[in-house]
Design a protein around this motif. Structure first.
Motif, PDB file in Angstrom:
ATOM      1  N   SER A   1      46.207  48.337  47.463  1.00  0.00           N
ATOM      2  CA  SER A   1      44.712  47.835  48.442  1.00  0.00           C
ATOM      3  C   SER A   1      44.556  48.760  49.389  1.00  0.00           C
ATOM      4  O   SER A   1      44.816  49.935  49.372  1.00  0.00           O
ATOM      5  CB  SER A   1      45.831  46.852  48.785  1.00  0.00           C
ATOM      6  OG  SER A   1      46.187  46.781  49.911  1.00  0.00           O
ATOM      7  N   ARG A   3      40.132  49.434  51.853  1.00  0.00           N
ATOM      8  CA  ARG A   3      39.393  48.876  51.926  1.00  0.00           C
ATOM      9  C   ARG A   3      37.898  49.958  51.850  1.00  0.00           C
ATOM     10  O   ARG A   3      38.289  51.132  52.145  1.00  0.00           O
ATOM     11  CB  ARG A   3      39.477  49.093  54.059  1.00  0.00           C
ATOM     12  CG  ARG A   3      40.383  47.580  54.335  1.00  0.00           C
ATOM     13  CD  ARG A   3      40.286  47.866  55.782  1.00  0.00           C
ATOM     14  NE  ARG A   3      40.914  46.627  56.411  1.00  0.00           N
ATOM     15  CZ  ARG A   3      40.526  45.850  55.913  1.00  0.00           C
ATOM     16  NH1 ARG A   3      39.563  44.588  55.671  1.00  0.00           N
ATOM     17  NH2 ARG A   3      41.484  44.496  56.883  1.00  0.00           N
ATOM     18  N   TYR A   4      37.331  49.270  51.428  1.00  0.00           N
ATOM     19  CA  TYR A   4      35.980  50.309  51.315  1.00  0.00           C
ATOM     20  C   TYR A   4      34.992  49.366  51.789  1.00  0.00           C
ATOM     21  O   TYR A   4      34.290  48.618  51.814  1.00  0.00           O
ATOM     22  CB  TYR A   4      35.697  49.930  49.309  1.00  0.00           C
ATOM     23  CG  TYR A   4      34.405  50.552  48.932  1.00  0.00           C
ATOM     24  CD1 TYR A   4      34.946  51.902  49.302  1.00  0.00           C
ATOM     25  CD2 TYR A   4      34.029  50.309  48.322  1.00  0.00           C
ATOM     26  CE1 TYR A   4      34.178  52.956  48.672  1.00  0.00           C
ATOM     27  CE2 TYR A   4      32.800  51.108  47.201  1.00  0.00           C
ATOM     28  CZ  TYR A   4      32.843  52.385  47.861  1.00  0.00           C
ATOM     29  OH  TYR A   4      32.040  53.656  46.954  1.00  0.00           O
ATOM     30  N   ARG A   7      35.155  46.134  53.185  1.00  0.00           N
ATOM     31  CA  ARG A   7      36.203  45.046  52.728  1.00  0.00           C
ATOM     32  C   ARG A   7      37.724  45.573  52.098  1.00  0.00           C
ATOM     33  O   ARG A   7      37.419  46.371  51.587  1.00  0.00           O
ATOM     34  CB  ARG A   7      34.584  45.131  51.444  1.00  0.00           C
ATOM     35  CG  ARG A   7      34.889  43.196  50.658  1.00  0.00           C
ATOM     36  CD  ARG A   7      34.100  43.406  49.787  1.00  0.00           C
ATOM     37  NE  ARG A   7      34.359  44.337  49.200  1.00  0.00           N
ATOM     38  CZ  ARG A   7      34.401  44.516  48.083  1.00  0.00           C
ATOM     39  NH1 ARG A   7      35.071  43.307  47.232  1.00  0.00           N
ATOM     40  NH2 ARG A   7      33.593  45.497  47.248  1.00  0.00           N
ATOM     41  N   LEU A   8      38.648  44.426  52.380  1.00  0.00           N
ATOM     42  CA  LEU A   8      39.702  44.857  51.917  1.00  0.00           C
ATOM     43  C   LEU A   8      39.515  43.969  50.508  1.00  0.00           C
ATOM     44  O   LEU A   8      39.051  43.507  49.578  1.00  0.00           O
ATOM     45  CB  LEU A   8      40.583  43.153  52.525  1.00  0.00           C
ATOM     46  CG  LEU A   8      42.068  43.791  51.922  1.00  0.00           C
ATOM     47  CD1 LEU A   8      42.720  44.935  52.034  1.00  0.00           C
ATOM     48  CD2 LEU A   8      42.743  41.974  52.612  1.00  0.00           C
ATOM     49  N   ARG A  10      42.375  44.657  46.653  1.00  0.00           N
ATOM     50  CA  ARG A  10      43.085  44.222  46.160  1.00  0.00           C
ATOM     51  C   ARG A  10      43.204  44.671  44.558  1.00  0.00           C
ATOM     52  O   ARG A  10      42.482  44.368  44.128  1.00  0.00           O
ATOM     53  CB  ARG A  10      43.841  43.368  46.421  1.00  0.00           C
ATOM     54  CG  ARG A  10      44.126  42.983  48.457  1.00  0.00           C
ATOM     55  CD  ARG A  10      45.242  41.328  48.055  1.00  0.00           C
ATOM     56  NE  ARG A  10      45.738  41.259  49.624  1.00  0.00           N
ATOM     57  CZ  ARG A  10      46.453  41.953  49.933  1.00  0.00           C
ATOM     58  NH1 ARG A  10      47.539  42.838  49.900  1.00  0.00           N
ATOM     59  NH2 ARG A  10      46.367  42.231  51.034  1.00  0.00           N
ATOM     60  N   ASP A  76      42.886  52.767  54.179  1.00  0.00           N
ATOM     61  CA  ASP A  76      43.877  52.199  54.708  1.00  0.00           C
ATOM     62  C   ASP A  76      44.576  51.883  53.209  1.00  0.00           C
ATOM     63  O   ASP A  76      45.000  51.031  52.843  1.00  0.00           O
ATOM     64  CB  ASP A  76      43.695  50.810  55.249  1.00  0.00           C
ATOM     65  CG  ASP A  76      43.104  50.901  57.073  1.00  0.00           C
ATOM     66  OD1 ASP A  76      44.007  51.815  56.979  1.00  0.00           O
ATOM     67  OD2 ASP A  76      41.899  49.856  57.158  1.00  0.00           O
ATOM     68  N   ARG A  78      47.128  51.825  49.759  1.00  0.00           N
ATOM     69  CA  ARG A  78      48.493  51.188  50.045  1.00  0.00           C
ATOM     70  C   ARG A  78      48.660  51.480  48.513  1.00  0.00           C
ATOM     71  O   ARG A  78      47.911  50.862  47.597  1.00  0.00           O
ATOM     72  CB  ARG A  78      48.554  50.004  50.830  1.00  0.00           C
ATOM     73  CG  ARG A  78      48.530  50.650  51.945  1.00  0.00           C
ATOM     74  CD  ARG A  78      49.290  51.438  52.818  1.00  0.00           C
ATOM     75  NE  ARG A  78      49.450  51.047  54.009  1.00  0.00           N
ATOM     76  CZ  ARG A  78      48.508  52.430  54.395  1.00  0.00           C
ATOM     77  NH1 ARG A  78      47.950  52.914  54.190  1.00  0.00           N
ATOM     78  NH2 ARG A  78      48.529  51.859  55.949  1.00  0.00           N
ATOM     79  N   ASP A  81      51.155  47.080  47.408  1.00  0.00           N
ATOM     80  CA  ASP A  81      50.614  46.571  48.758  1.00  0.00           C
ATOM     81  C   ASP A  81      51.159  44.727  47.432  1.00  0.00           C
ATOM     82  O   ASP A  81      49.783  44.422  47.184  1.00  0.00           O
ATOM     83  CB  ASP A  81      49.729  46.247  48.912  1.00  0.00           C
ATOM     84  CG  ASP A  81      48.827  45.328  50.193  1.00  0.00           C
ATOM     85  OD1 ASP A  81      50.162  44.625  50.600  1.00  0.00           O
ATOM     86  OD2 ASP A  81      48.336  45.729  50.690  1.00  0.00           O
ATOM     87  N   THR A 165      54.385  47.500  52.049  1.00  0.00           N
ATOM     88  CA  THR A 165      53.478  48.277  51.860  1.00  0.00           C
ATOM     89  C   THR A 165      53.931  50.058  51.202  1.00  0.00           C
ATOM     90  O   THR A 165      55.013  50.416  52.211  1.00  0.00           O
ATOM     91  CB  THR A 165      52.905  48.452  52.326  1.00  0.00           C
ATOM     92  OG1 THR A 165      52.377  48.685  53.914  1.00  0.00           O
ATOM     93  CG2 THR A 165      51.941  46.592  52.243  1.00  0.00           C
TER      94      THR A 165
END
Length: 232
Positions: A1, A3-4, A7-8, A10, A76, A78, A81, A165
């Motif tokens: 996962s 953030r771009y 926006r999260l 996955r 962020d 990972r 996750d 995570t």
């Protein structure tokens, strides 16, 4: 996962038009690559290795800007996750090399509250060892986290298991055209039975697949002698 642009995200969503390729690298090793690019030019490349002779999987993710302008903020990140199912989770972990008498101690931590591991500085294992073992009633998972920059592993109790995570502790950046970054590499090994079995299974896999060889033979023990001389 990750953030771009806040926006999260996955996995690799359909908007990246992911494509999957598989190949057998050896009789005991299969590689799966999933790669996709979105309209901003951000390419995600997930490389997954599955060992056929040991219960081991290995993951690493690459992000590349294939566009002609800077990407939105990527943060962020990972490499793992997800949720691991099991009852009564306990984490076996170490404090790594503290350069002191208390280094390489091991502890057991019940996952009743959120628990996080990360080294004290940018080194690989000062205050937190990147090898750990998550134990459930019926099985365990050996975990190893790679070291491109500061890593972090987080565990949180959820219904029927543990949310897990792992990745770099802090990522918040834009990628210029042509730039590539990668996540820490992570290995997961499942095992049944006591911790000793998990330790020995990991050692056998490591000796078979990871430890360097010379002329296809294990490296022999090295003897080093440091002679000090003094002038009279």
């Amino acid at each position: 996962s990750f953030r771009y642009d806040g926006r999260l995200v996955r996995g690799i969503p359909d908007e990246f038009h992911p494509e999957e390729t598989r190949q057998r690298l050896s009789p005991h090793l299969e590689q799966v690559i999933v790669c996709g690019t979105d309209e901003t030019g951000l390419e995600i490349r997930a490389e997954y290795l599955q060992y056929r002779d040991y219960p081991v999987t290995e993951w690493v993710i690459y992000f590349t800007n294939r566009g002609s302008r800077d990407t939105p903020i990527l943060s962020d990140i990972r490499v793992v996750d997800g949720m691991l199912e099991g009852e009564n989770p306990t984490l076996s972990y170490g404090n790594g090399d503290t350069c002191g008498e208390n280094g390489y101690e091991w502890f057991l931590q019940s996952i009743d509250q959120p628990f996080s591991l990360s080294p004290a500085d940018g080194t690989s294992c000062n205050g937190a060892f990147p090898y750990m073992r998550l134990l459930f009633e019926d099985y365990g998972i050996n975990i190893a986290v790679g070291w491109p920059a500061m890593w972090q592993a987080e565990f949180r109790r959820v219904p029927n298991g543990v949310s897990f995570t792992a990745g770099q502790k802090r990522t918040h950046m834009t990628l210029h055209p042509g730039e590539t970054i990668r996540t820490p590499r992570i290995n997961l090994m499942g095992f049944a039975g006591p911790q000793d079995h998990g330790r020995n299974l990991w050692r056998r896999w490591y000796l078979t697949h990871i430890l360097p060889r010379q002329n296809n033979q294990p490296l022999s023990p090295k003897y080093c002698l440091h002679v000090l001389s003094a002038n009279n």
